[in-house]
Motif scaffolding. Structure first.
Motif, mmCIF file in Angstrom:
data_model
loop_
_atom_site.group_PDB
_atom_site.id
_atom_site.type_symbol
_atom_site.label_atom_id
_atom_site.label_comp_id
_atom_site.label_asym_id
_atom_site.label_seq_id
_atom_site.Cartn_x
_atom_site.Cartn_y
_atom_site.Cartn_z
ATOM 1 N N GLN A 146 62.767 141.270 49.739
ATOM 2 C CA GLN A 146 61.693 141.710 48.616
ATOM 3 C C GLN A 146 62.302 143.260 48.485
ATOM 4 O O GLN A 146 62.173 143.672 47.228
ATOM 5 C CB GLN A 146 60.274 141.378 48.606
ATOM 6 N N LEU A 147 62.048 144.090 49.385
ATOM 7 C CA LEU A 147 62.364 145.406 49.318
ATOM 8 C C LEU A 147 63.850 145.803 48.805
ATOM 9 O O LEU A 147 64.063 146.846 48.216
ATOM 10 C CB LEU A 147 62.254 146.164 50.633
ATOM 11 N N ARG A 148 64.795 144.859 48.866
ATOM 12 C CA ARG A 148 66.164 145.204 48.509
ATOM 13 C C ARG A 148 66.396 145.387 46.899
ATOM 14 O O ARG A 148 67.004 146.034 46.344
ATOM 15 C CB ARG A 148 67.212 144.021 48.682
ATOM 16 N N GLY A 149 65.347 144.639 46.127
ATOM 17 C CA GLY A 149 65.147 144.755 44.725
ATOM 18 C C GLY A 149 64.998 146.383 44.403
ATOM 19 O O GLY A 149 65.871 146.776 43.402
ATOM 20 N N PRO A 150 63.790 146.971 44.481
ATOM 21 C CA PRO A 150 63.573 148.224 44.092
ATOM 22 C C PRO A 150 64.249 149.239 44.956
ATOM 23 O O PRO A 150 64.365 150.396 44.687
ATOM 24 C CB PRO A 150 61.969 148.391 44.273
ATOM 25 N N LEU A 151 64.602 149.016 46.129
ATOM 26 C CA LEU A 151 65.071 150.090 47.240
ATOM 27 C C LEU A 151 66.285 149.873 47.661
ATOM 28 O O LEU A 151 66.707 149.682 48.944
ATOM 29 C CB LEU A 151 64.259 150.306 48.430
ATOM 30 N N PRO A 152 67.365 149.252 46.852
ATOM 31 C CA PRO A 152 68.648 148.859 47.223
ATOM 32 C C PRO A 152 69.732 149.849 48.092
ATOM 33 O O PRO A 152 70.577 149.538 48.914
ATOM 34 C CB PRO A 152 69.394 148.224 46.025
ATOM 35 N N HIS A 153 69.196 151.057 48.028
ATOM 36 C CA HIS A 153 70.053 152.295 48.349
ATOM 37 C C HIS A 153 69.629 152.615 49.727
ATOM 38 O O HIS A 153 70.210 153.396 50.346
ATOM 39 C CB HIS A 153 69.917 153.275 47.403
ATOM 40 N N VAL A 154 68.408 151.950 50.340
ATOM 41 C CA VAL A 154 67.801 152.370 51.627
ATOM 42 C C VAL A 154 68.384 151.831 52.546
ATOM 43 O O VAL A 154 68.322 150.217 52.454
ATOM 44 C CB VAL A 154 66.323 152.527 51.430
ATOM 45 N N ALA A 155 68.966 152.192 53.743
ATOM 46 C CA ALA A 155 69.428 151.517 54.679
ATOM 47 C C ALA A 155 68.273 151.099 55.739
ATOM 48 O O ALA A 155 67.438 151.973 56.235
ATOM 49 C CB ALA A 155 70.510 152.288 55.620
ATOM 50 N N LEU A 156 68.095 149.572 56.022
ATOM 51 C CA LEU A 156 66.903 149.300 56.881
ATOM 52 C C LEU A 156 67.322 148.510 58.212
ATOM 53 O O LEU A 156 68.356 147.938 58.219
ATOM 54 C CB LEU A 156 66.233 148.327 55.916
ATOM 55 N N ILE A 157 66.619 149.029 59.175
ATOM 56 C CA ILE A 157 66.607 148.365 60.555
ATOM 57 C C ILE A 157 65.504 147.739 60.900
ATOM 58 O O ILE A 157 64.423 148.434 61.109
ATOM 59 C CB ILE A 157 67.376 149.336 61.492
ATOM 60 N N PRO A 158 65.152 146.442 61.258
ATOM 61 C CA PRO A 158 64.325 145.891 61.634
ATOM 62 C C PRO A 158 63.924 145.985 63.035
ATOM 63 O O PRO A 158 64.760 146.002 63.828
ATOM 64 C CB PRO A 158 63.945 144.116 60.984
ATOM 65 N N SER A 159 62.506 146.067 63.385
ATOM 66 C CA SER A 159 62.212 146.371 64.728
ATOM 67 C C SER A 159 60.824 145.840 65.147
ATOM 68 O O SER A 159 60.122 146.178 64.184
ATOM 69 C CB SER A 159 62.480 147.857 65.176
ATOM 70 N N GLY A 160 60.857 145.468 66.361
ATOM 71 C CA GLY A 160 59.197 144.756 66.627
ATOM 72 C C GLY A 160 59.288 143.319 66.670
ATOM 73 O O GLY A 160 58.986 142.808 65.303
#
Length: 220
Positions: A146-160
Motif C-alpha cells: 500500500q505504501l508503494r502507491g504514494p511513496l514509490p521513491h522511498v527505499a524501505l527495509i522491514p524490521s521486527g
C-alpha cells in the motif's frame, strides 16, 4: 535532495542481520559465521555490551567483505560515538532529526525506523538512505504494498518479526532489503550452535536470491 547510497553489500545481498546480544563475546563469531555464509551486512545494536568494540573488531577482521553497522541509535551522543567508531551505516528505531542529520553530515548512511506514512516521509526528507519499517510484523507485507502507491521513491527495509520464510514476500512487495534478527540468529548470540546459524544464513540467502536483483527506487 541528494542522499548517501546504501553500502554495497547491503544492496547486493539485500539482507541486514540484527545482532542484539546479552553478552558481547558472542557477537564476533556469530557475525563471522554469517559473513562466511552469504549474509554480508550486520547491525550490532548499541544495547549489546561492548557493541562498538565488536564493530571495530569486525571491521578489522572482515575488511571490504561485510558491512558493519550499528543499531538502536537513540541520541546525538550515540550517533557521534558510532561515527567515531567508523561504522559503515547506522540504524535507529525512531525518527530523531538530530540523529539523522549527524550521520548525514558525517557521510554515514542512516536508516531511521518509522511506521506511518508521515513518519516515513519525514525520515526520507531528512536525508535517510532508506527507512526501516518497524515493527514490520505488526502491519504485514500488504502494508508495504500500500505504501508503494504514494511513496514509490522511498527505499524501505522491514524490521521486527521478519522470518526467513517470508523474506522474499517483503522483497517482492518492493522493499530494497530485509532486516532479520531472532529468526536468523536463533541461540547463536547465547553461545549456541554456529553450524545451525550457518544453515539458516544459507537458507535466507537462497530465499532472498529468488526474489531477483534490486531495482532501487528513485533516490529523490
Amino acid at each position: 535532495m541528494s542522499r548517501l547510497p546504501l553500502p554495497g553489500p547491503t544492496r547486493t545481498s539485500r539482507i541486514v542481520a540484527v545482532l542484539r546480544a546479552r553478552r558481547g563475546d558472542h557477537v564476533v563469531p556469530a557475525a563471522e559465521t554469517l559473513a562466511a555464509n552469504g549474509v554480508v551486512s550486520v547491525e550490532v545494536t548499541l544495547g549489546t555490551p561492548g557493541a562498538l568494540e565488536a564493530v571495530a573488531t569486525l571491521r578489522e577482521r572482515l575488511p571490504r567483505t561485510c558491512d558493519v553497522g550499528v543499531g538502536t541509535v537513540l541520541t546525538r551522543d550515540d550517533a557521534a560515538r558510532a561515527v567515531d567508531a567508523g561504522v559503515d551505516y547506522a540504524i535507529t528505531p525512531t525518527v530523531v532529526p538530530e540523529v539523522v542529520v549527524t550521520f548525514c553530515h558525517a557521510g554515514v548512511p542512516v536508516i531511521p525506523g518509522a511506521l506511518t506514512p508521515t513518519e516515513i516521509s519525514a525520515a526520507w526528507e531528512l536525508g535517510a538512505s532508506a527507512v526501516k519499517v518497524f515493527p514490520a510484523s505488526l502491519v504485514g507485507v500488504s502494508y508495504v504494498s500500500q505504501l508503494r502507491g504514494p511513496l514509490p521513491h522511498v527505499a524501505l527495509i522491514p524490521s521486527g518479526g521478519v522470518a526467513i520464510d517470508d523474506a522474499r514476500s517483503w522483497l517482492d512487495a518492493g522493499c530494497v532489503a530485509v532486516s532479520v534478527g531472532g529468526p536468523l540468529l536463533g541461540d547463536a548470540l547465547d553461545g549456541g550452535d554456529l553450524d545451525a546459524l550457518a544453515a539458516r544464513a544459507r537458507a535466507l540467502v537462497a530465499a532472498v536470491a529468488a526474489a531477483g536483483p534490486l531495482e532501487e527506487p528513485g533516490r529523490g
